[in-house]
Write an enzyme that holds these catalytic residues in place. Structure first.
Site, short mmCIF file in Angstrom:
data_model
loop_
_atom_site.label_atom_id
_atom_site.label_comp_id
_atom_site.label_asym_id
_atom_site.label_seq_id
_atom_site.Cartn_x
_atom_site.Cartn_y
_atom_site.Cartn_z
N TYR A 182 50.57 -31.12 13.74
CA TYR A 182 51.68 -30.36 14.30
C TYR A 182 51.22 -28.96 14.74
CZ TYR A 182 53.96 -34.32 12.16
OH TYR A 182 54.29 -35.60 11.82
N TYR A 200 59.21 -23.20 10.97
CA TYR A 200 59.57 -23.66 9.62
C TYR A 200 59.29 -22.62 8.54
CZ TYR A 200 58.40 -28.17 11.97
OH TYR A 200 58.27 -29.23 12.82
N GLU A 240 52.96 -45.08 7.82
CA GLU A 240 52.84 -44.33 9.10
C GLU A 240 52.45 -42.88 8.83
OE1 GLU A 240 56.84 -44.63 10.60
OE2 GLU A 240 56.66 -46.74 11.15
N PRO A 241 51.28 -42.64 8.26
CA PRO A 241 50.93 -41.26 7.93
C PRO A 241 50.51 -40.44 9.15
CG PRO A 241 49.10 -42.71 7.40
CD PRO A 241 50.23 -43.59 7.90
N GLY A 242 51.00 -39.22 9.22
CA GLY A 242 50.58 -38.31 10.28
C GLY A 242 49.88 -37.11 9.66
N ARG A 243 50.72 -36.21 9.12
CA ARG A 243 50.21 -34.96 8.53
C ARG A 243 49.06 -35.20 7.55
NH1 ARG A 243 53.32 -30.38 8.15
NH2 ARG A 243 55.21 -31.63 8.45
N CYS A 295 56.01 -11.91 23.07
CA CYS A 295 57.07 -10.91 22.97
C CYS A 295 58.27 -11.42 22.17
CB CYS A 295 57.52 -10.48 24.36
SG CYS A 295 56.12 -9.99 25.35
N GLU A 296 58.07 -11.72 20.90
CA GLU A 296 59.13 -12.11 19.98
C GLU A 296 58.69 -11.64 18.60
OE1 GLU A 296 61.43 -15.25 20.18
OE2 GLU A 296 60.97 -15.80 22.25
N ARG A 312 54.27 -23.62 13.76
CA ARG A 312 54.78 -23.93 12.42
C ARG A 312 55.28 -22.71 11.64
NH1 ARG A 312 52.08 -25.68 8.77
NH2 ARG A 312 53.67 -26.99 7.83
C1 LIG Z 1 56.80 -37.99 12.16
C2 LIG Z 1 56.85 -39.40 11.75
C3 LIG Z 1 55.87 -39.93 10.92
C4 LIG Z 1 54.75 -39.11 10.34
O1 LIG Z 1 55.20 -38.17 9.42
P1 LIG Z 1 54.15 -37.28 8.60
O2 LIG Z 1 54.97 -36.41 7.75
O3 LIG Z 1 53.35 -36.51 9.60
O4 LIG Z 1 53.30 -38.22 7.81
C5 LIG Z 1 55.93 -41.27 10.62
N1 LIG Z 1 56.93 -42.06 11.11
C6 LIG Z 1 57.90 -41.58 11.90
C7 LIG Z 1 58.96 -42.48 12.39
C8 LIG Z 1 57.89 -40.24 12.25
O5 LIG Z 1 58.87 -39.75 13.03
#
Ligand SMILES: *Cc1c(COP(=O)(O)O)cnc(C)c1O
Length: 418
Positions: free
Chosen positions: A372, A317, A274-277, A344-345, A313
């Site tokens: 993100y 973070y 499940e890659p996002g980033r 204004c922060e 971000r």
């Molecule tokens: C956020 C998330 C991802 C993706 O994470 P990345 O760090 O962006 O790859 C995959 N699975 C679940 C359940 C998430 O909450």
């Protein structure tokens, strides 16, 4: 820096388009994504996993623009969603429902109902209460809900605490030591169909060992389940692969996958990731104009037109993101700047203590902003949300219009006159 973003003759280019020309044409601030980079990032996963049955489910939450989803859906990519809104986006973008996994620890009955209707691949279940509600919702429809249990493997992902999700004290998943009981419960429910096992231990993980440890624990559990007569079609290792923002020594997608694939050798379970980033971060940048250069006794500030509401971000973070001038200024003196927005922060900054050669009116590029970024933006300080642009070879397309002031107050109402 991604190979689709590079400098030529002092000009930053994305694919074949100069970023200055994008700023001139579409205005700033704006997010700009490379379609080719997205495709390359997807293919990196597919190539790395070709020796084993697999399904890549892109984590929509990292960048949910429908043109981004469309570009990935075209390639056959699956999707990991966390809400009904993300489900509808994927469907509009042409995503295949049978390649959708539904994560998240607070699914409502309405969300379950819609996901059952369209026939998603799997619900990643995070609690026993959720399991019971899903069974009931499926029963009312005369359907069987495909599920995996998201386990919490108690593995330290060694990342920022806000994005670590696989430790015992985190709110996510079911303690791996209690998972067997929950699976047995699930097996006894008439409208639940057990198909897999799931986890997600965090984000921006720069080492391989947390994934290896997690996979070992998952497969041990899969074997125990097997002995109990519960067979799984897939194992889902989640997302979380780190990307290079600064000078982190990052593994390639191939290296991460080569660390876990041997554990699956000879096994029949499909591997879901499940890659996002790692799909979107380095495929995008944020362009912002320098409004004012402010020199004080202690510090120099470059006040830019993007702020924490556009890119959270760094504030949230303390993330470090590279900033460069889109055009190299040869005649300008290099100085150390904090790059700050108009909000204004004091927490409103994009970058601190950077060597830059800037003058007012210059366009700056914030790198690795594709994940993100826009998705976490807000209207704080009544700032309209920015435009999103997609570049493909020598073309650039608006994939989200800049919000207008009218849209900013849409849905708000004055009280009736007394
Ligand atoms: C956020 C998330 C991802 C993706 O994470 P990345 O760090 O962006 O790859 C995959 N699975 C679940 C359940 C998430 O909450």
């Amino acid at each position: 820096m991604h190979s689709t973003i590079y400098r030529d003759n002092g000009q930053l280019l994305m694919e074949k388009v100069s970023l200055q020309s994008i700023a001139d044409k579409f205005g700033t601030p704006c997010y700009v994504y490379s379609k080719t980079a997205l495709e390359l990032n997807y293919h990196a996963y597919v190539n790395a996993l070709k020796s084993h049955p697999h399904l890549v489910c892109y984590a929509v939450k990292s960048n949910s623009n429908i043109a981004v989803l469309q570009s990935l859906a075209k390639l056959g990519c699956g999707f990991d969603i966390v809400s009904i809104g993300e489900l509808e986006r994927v469907l509009i973008a042409g995503g295949n429902p049978s390649k959708i996994v539904f994560s998240g620890l607070g699914k409502t009955a309405d969300e379950m109902s819609r996901a059952l209707d369209v026939g998603i691949h799997c619900f990643n279940v995070e609690s026993e209460s959720e399991l019971r509600l899903l069974n009931k919702t499926a029963e009312e429809k005369g359907l069987k809900a495909p599920i995996s249990i998201r386990v919490n493997p108690d593995v330290n992902a060694k990342t920022h605490p806000y994005i670590s999700t696989g430790l015992k004290e985190d709110k996510f998943g079911i303690d791996i030591n209690q998972a067997l009981d929950v699976y047995q419960d699930a097996a006894s429910m008439s409208n639940i169909n057990i198909v897999g096992l799931d986890c997600h231990i965090g984000s921006q993980i720069v080492e391989k060992s947390p994934f290896v440890d997690t996979m070992k624990r998952l497969l041990e559990l899969a074997d125990t389940l097997n002995e109990q007569g519960i067979t799984l079609n897939h194992v889902d290792i989640g997302g979380g692969l780190g990307v290079r923002y600064q000078n982190e020594s990052i593994q390639s997608v191939d290296q991460y996958m080569r660390a876990i694939l041997p554990l699956l050798e000879g096994r029949s379970e499909t591997l879901i990731v499940e890659p996002g980033r790692s799909m979107t971060a380095n495929a995008g940048v944020l362009l912002t104009e320098v409004l004012y250069v402010k020199v004080t006794e202690h510090k120099n500030f470059a006040v830019v037109d993007a702020a924490m509401n556009d890119m959270l971000r760094p504030s949230l973070y303390q993330a470090w993101m590279d900033v460069q001038n889109v055009e190299t200024n040869v005649n300008q003196q290099e100085k150390t700047y904090d790059v700050v927005g108009p909000v204004c922060e004091s927490g409103d900054f994009l970058a601190k203590s950077r060597q830059l050669t800037v003058k007012e009116g210059d366009c700056l590029c914030l790198f690795s902003a594709g994940a993100y970024g826009f998705v976490m933006s807000s209207n704080y300080n009544s700032r309209p949300r920015v435009a999103e642009i997609m570049v493909n070879e020598d073309s650039a397309f608006v994939i989200r219009q800049r919000e207008t002031l009218e849209e900013l107050i849409k849905g708000e109402h004055l009280l009736p006159e007394q």
